[in-house]
Enzyme design. Sequence first.
Site, short mmCIF file in Angstrom:
data_model
loop_
_atom_site.label_atom_id
_atom_site.label_comp_id
_atom_site.label_asym_id
_atom_site.label_seq_id
_atom_site.Cartn_x
_atom_site.Cartn_y
_atom_site.Cartn_z
CE LYS A 283 -10.21 18.80 0.48
NZ LYS A 283 -10.19 20.03 1.29
CG ASP B 33 -26.58 10.93 -0.06
OD1 ASP B 33 -27.04 10.35 -1.06
OD2 ASP B 33 -27.29 11.31 0.90
CG MET C 80 -13.49 0.39 -5.45
SD MET C 80 -12.37 -0.76 -4.61
CE MET C 80 -12.81 -0.49 -2.93
CG HIS D 77 -19.55 6.95 -3.98
ND1 HIS D 77 -20.09 6.07 -3.07
CD2 HIS D 77 -18.24 6.62 -4.09
CE1 HIS D 77 -19.14 5.23 -2.67
NE2 HIS D 77 -18.02 5.54 -3.25
O1 PAF Z 1 -11.56 5.17 -3.39
C1 PAF Z 1 -11.92 4.15 -4.01
O2 PAF Z 1 -13.10 3.80 -4.08
C2 PAF Z 1 -10.87 3.30 -4.72
O3 PAF Z 1 -9.68 3.27 -4.00
C3 PAF Z 1 -10.61 3.75 -6.17
C4 PAF Z 1 -10.04 5.14 -6.25
C5 PAF Z 1 -11.92 3.68 -6.96
C6 PAF Z 1 -9.61 2.80 -6.84
O4 PAF Z 1 -10.08 1.50 -6.86
#
Ligand code: PAF
Length: 282
Positions: A149, A31, A26, A33
């Site tokens: 996780k 870090d 989103m 991500h």
């Molecule tokens: O974990 C997230 O950022 C959100 O729940 C996702 C998987 C991108 C779905 O919108």
Amino acid sequence: MQIVRSIDELRVALGASHKPSFVPTMGNLHDGHLRLVREAQSRGDKTVASIFVNRLQFLPHEDFDSYPRTFEADCTKLEANGCDVVFAPRETDLYPQPQTVKVHADPALGDILEGQFRPGFFTGVSTVVMKLFMSVFAGKVQGVAVFGKKDYQQLMVIRQMVRQFALPIEIVGVDTCRAEDGLALSSRNGYLSESERTEAVQLSMALRALGRDALAAANALSTHLHALEAKAMEGLRQRGWQPDYLTVRRREDLQAPQAGDALVVLGAARLGNTRLIDNFEI
Ligand code: PAF
């Protein structure tokens, strides 16, 4: 790195790929991500990250409108970490009509813990992830999708969805990225004031302590567990938190554990206006 908005553009960008690897986000990338992106990069022939703040997974009183949107900075980070394609659909690209067809998680998994305190959350997540998967992977023989996780229950819901719909997608879970003091990295950490940020690590500390207590009581787990969970929640309450749950569950299905089960301890609690979640496999 290519930036695309529509599903059609995305499919053209991935035309030659036999095995895309995908990180749904989103945005407001940290870090944690970027670790997912690097993991994805080592597993497919084209790395895609999506940036989409999904209205369907927010309750009306939650932070959809204020959720941090930092698109330019996100793209810079994605490019520096080897992302090939950024899929950043507008709401009308992903939901041209109201999304009335939805994917519901199995209530046994999706209506507990996060699903209990955020009703509809996993329907919103499952629906958007299915749509993103169809956008990225349709027509591909195989694919990989990488999730953190930190959202432990989300990862389980997605794994179950992929299994039950026989999607040819390998789901990879990556360990939680933590700040030096142990706080799990999260876009919502940005909402914390300076003093709240210092306090925030107490959630992970309470979960670790609950995990230690649960292991020590392993032989009489079900008898003691409620008392241990209540004590952990009360400890946070005393510090000014409003805990939703701190609980020890069996890893396999997040139900109450029996002696001998592999365990995970999970928690969600509000500090001021910020709701934080965390977990540890123990
Ligand atoms: O974990 C997230 O950022 C959100 O729940 C996702 C998987 C991108 C779905 O919108």
